[in-house]
Scaffold this active site. Structure first.
Site, short mmCIF file in Angstrom:
data_model
loop_
_atom_site.label_atom_id
_atom_site.label_comp_id
_atom_site.label_asym_id
_atom_site.label_seq_id
_atom_site.Cartn_x
_atom_site.Cartn_y
_atom_site.Cartn_z
N LYS A 157 1.73 -3.02 8.83
CA LYS A 157 2.94 -2.23 8.64
C LYS A 157 4.13 -3.02 9.16
CE LYS A 157 4.88 2.32 9.37
NZ LYS A 157 4.58 3.72 9.58
N ASP B 269 3.23 12.64 15.11
CA ASP B 269 3.56 12.54 13.69
C ASP B 269 2.34 12.89 12.83
OD1 ASP B 269 5.32 12.11 11.66
OD2 ASP B 269 5.31 9.93 11.78
N GLY C 26 9.00 1.91 7.33
CA GLY C 26 8.72 0.55 6.87
C GLY C 26 7.76 0.52 5.71
N THR C 27 7.22 -0.68 5.46
CA THR C 27 6.32 -0.87 4.33
C THR C 27 4.95 -1.30 4.83
OG1 THR C 27 8.21 -1.58 3.04
CG2 THR C 27 6.07 -2.14 2.13
N VAL C 28 3.90 -0.75 4.21
CA VAL C 28 2.54 -1.10 4.60
C VAL C 28 1.93 -2.00 3.53
CG1 VAL C 28 0.28 -0.23 5.29
CG2 VAL C 28 2.32 1.11 5.80
N LEU D 265 0.83 -1.22 0.00
CA LEU D 265 0.00 0.00 0.00
C LEU D 265 0.85 1.25 0.00
CD1 LEU D 265 -2.65 -1.08 2.66
CD2 LEU D 265 -3.03 -0.77 0.21
N GLY D 266 2.03 1.15 0.56
CA GLY D 266 2.89 2.33 0.59
C GLY D 266 4.18 2.05 1.33
N GLY E 1 6.69 3.95 3.86
CA GLY E 1 6.91 5.11 4.70
C GLY E 1 8.38 5.22 5.03
P1 ADP Z 1 4.75 7.26 6.85
O1 ADP Z 1 5.92 6.52 7.38
O2 ADP Z 1 5.07 8.27 5.78
O3 ADP Z 1 3.89 7.81 7.94
P2 ADP Z 1 3.33 4.82 6.49
O4 ADP Z 1 4.45 3.88 6.39
O5 ADP Z 1 2.59 4.83 7.77
O6 ADP Z 1 3.80 6.25 6.08
O7 ADP Z 1 2.30 4.54 5.34
C1 ADP Z 1 2.67 4.57 4.00
C2 ADP Z 1 1.41 4.59 3.14
O8 ADP Z 1 0.71 3.36 3.32
C3 ADP Z 1 0.41 5.68 3.52
O9 ADP Z 1 0.69 6.89 2.88
C4 ADP Z 1 -0.90 5.07 3.03
O10 ADP Z 1 -1.11 5.37 1.67
C5 ADP Z 1 -0.69 3.59 3.22
N1 ADP Z 1 -1.35 3.11 4.45
C6 ADP Z 1 -0.86 3.12 5.70
N2 ADP Z 1 -1.71 2.58 6.58
C7 ADP Z 1 -2.80 2.20 5.87
C8 ADP Z 1 -4.06 1.60 6.21
N3 ADP Z 1 -4.35 1.27 7.46
N4 ADP Z 1 -4.95 1.40 5.22
C9 ADP Z 1 -4.66 1.74 3.94
N5 ADP Z 1 -3.50 2.32 3.56
C10 ADP Z 1 -2.58 2.55 4.50
#
Ligand code: ADP
Length: 434
Positions: free
Chosen positions: A177, A265, A160-162, A154-155, A157
């Site tokens: 995550k 954050d 780490g990786t989500v 999903l993304g 950060g």
């Molecule tokens: P960061 O470290 O920049 O705060 P994260 O690692 O928490 O980012 O999340 C990276 C991306 O993963 C977010 O921008 C979002 O798009 C996606 N994401 C995080 N948590 C969720 C979730 N619970 N449901 C859907 N998408 C999520």
């Protein structure tokens, strides 16, 4: 203490019960009698409460209960002064076996005559628990790594990786995550114990927590999945949508602050939305140990930090308020409000931090946004922390009041429309590539 206060009897097997106490002169025995009505099948001889440090303290006597009350009333005085909403006094009966199912609505207390005046009738109220999904998952026991199927990323950060995942035993979609952390088993244990408080964060604007575990030097944190992703995806958000989102963010922050949790954050990537128009905060700093362990491996800049944090001064709730201001500015204009972006190279990070500390904070152009919105952001982004609005003042600001109409539909429509647009764009790009 002449006013009423609420004791919340926490029932892990069912619904919590709120007891409005009108008579402060309670005995320990009185409290046990009330608990025995909530858990009729159990013999309760003691209960726990949580102190400021998150430690559970057992109460077995009038004296120990006196200590609990004075601790709680100190907290109330503190909250009252800071304008925060007063939370009930949560007590955790030590129940030797699970309580049976019964109807707790309209419960009344029948205490025996005692030297102390008997407590007044209890106004029992089932605490409205959302997230039945969480209960489903937890009901099946600890989340086991082998029960998780990883579906897509999903993304990524900074830590780490989500992933979007499927929890096979319950057939529920979750977000997981995964953060690599090279730490000792003792520290791992401490992090897991600090994360326990997330089970208690039960509020519509806070992401639901399902559990966490360590595997191969990585922590996996399992939460509710939000199908709209984070606000980072959406660029510029029109004020009538953003206003409703801001109301949710402020309510979520107020909730966390009332639990004495600072978010630490606040930024668009930590504000999630769904196609149902829900808005939820994620990634807040409940575990000091986890924050510490991540910071030790993380090299980068938190561009949403308040000036006092950049300077290494003491900081608190007002620094979350600053980050809220920066985030709203960003999503209103579709770009990070300082001249440099957080995604730029290390070198410019120093310039950015200098800018946060030494320059006048960016403002919203009043020509494009409502006076109330511009004023709200201006107040949140005061460089002196004490000049920023206190939690209650945020709720009462005309910008928040203007959009606090519960119109979730407007967010839902906008999220769906935007996701459709993004999907179309991706399709066109794919077609152009083939
Ligand atoms: P960061 O470290 O920049 O705060 P994260 O690692 O928490 O980012 O999340 C990276 C991306 O993963 C977010 O921008 C979002 O798009 C996606 N994401 C995080 N948590 C969720 C979730 N619970 N449901 C859907 N998408 C999520």
């Amino acid at each position: 203490m002449s006013e009423n206060f609420v004791i919340r009897i926490v029932n892990p097997q069912g619904e919590d019960v709120d007891w409005t106490v009108q008579n402060f002169d309670l005995s320990f025995q009185n409290v046990l009698e009330v608990m025995s009505q909530v858990f009729p099948d159990a013999t309760i001889t003691a209960f726990d409460y949580e102190d400021e440090d998150g430690d559970f303290i057992t109460v077995r006597s009038d004296e120990e209960m006196g200590t609990m009350f004075s601790h709680y009333f100190d907290l109330i005085a503190e909250y009252g002064n800071s304008g925060m909403a007063i939370q009930p006094l949560c007590v955790y009966p030590k129940v030797p076996k699970p309580a049976g199912k019964r109807n707790i609505h309209g419960l009344t207390v029948k205490t025996k005559a005692s030297s102390a005046p008997a407590p007044q009738p209890m106004q029992a109220q089932a605490v409205n628990r959302q997230e039945t999904d969480i209960k489903d998952i937890l009901g099946s026991g600890q989340i086991s790594p082998s029960d998780i199927q990883y579906l897509e990323v999903l993304g990524n950060g900074h830590s780490g990786t989500v992933y979007k995942t499927l929890h096979s035993p319950t057939n529920k979609i979750m977000a997981v995550k995964v953060i690599p952390l090279d730490i000792t088993p003792e520290i791992q244990k401490r992090i897991l114990s600090e994360l326990q408080i997330l089970y208690k964060c039960n509020f519509p604007v806070i992401i639901g927590f399902f559990g966490a575990f360590f595997a191969e030097n990585k922590i996996s944190i399992c939460t509710e999945y939000m199908d709209g992703g984070s606000l980072e995806l959406y660029g510029c958000i029109p004020e009538q949508v953003l206003g409703r989102i801001a109301v949710s963010i402020v309510k979520g922050l107020n909730y966390l602050w009332s639990l004495k949790i600072m978010h630490r954050d606040v930024k668009p990537s930590n504000i999630l939305v769904s196609t149902k128009g829900e808005v939820k905060l994620c990634d807040f700093g409940v575990s000091a140990q986890l924050i510490n362990s991540i910071t030790q491996t993380y090299v980068g800049t938190n561009a949403y930090m308040a000036p006092e944090r950049v300077l290494g001064d003491q900081y608190g709730v007002p620094s979350d308020v600053w980050s809220l201001g920066v985030s709203l500015l960003e999503i209103a204009q579709g770009r990070f409000p300082y001249p440099t972006t957080p995604r730029e190279q290390e070198l410019s990070a120093i310039d950015l931090l200098q800018c946060i500390v030494h320059e006048n904070p960016p403002r919203l152009p009043r020509s494009h946004f409502s006076e109330q919105f511009a004023d709200f952001v201006e107040h949140c982004m005061q460089k002196t922390p004490n000049n920023r609005p206190k939690p209650q003042m945020l709720m009462e600001h005309s910008f928040i009041r203007m959009y606090d109409d519960g119109n979730q539909q407007i967010i839902a429509q906008w999220v769906c429309g935007k996701l459709h647009e993004i999907q179309q764009r991706k399709l066109i790009e794919q077609q152009q590539m083939t």
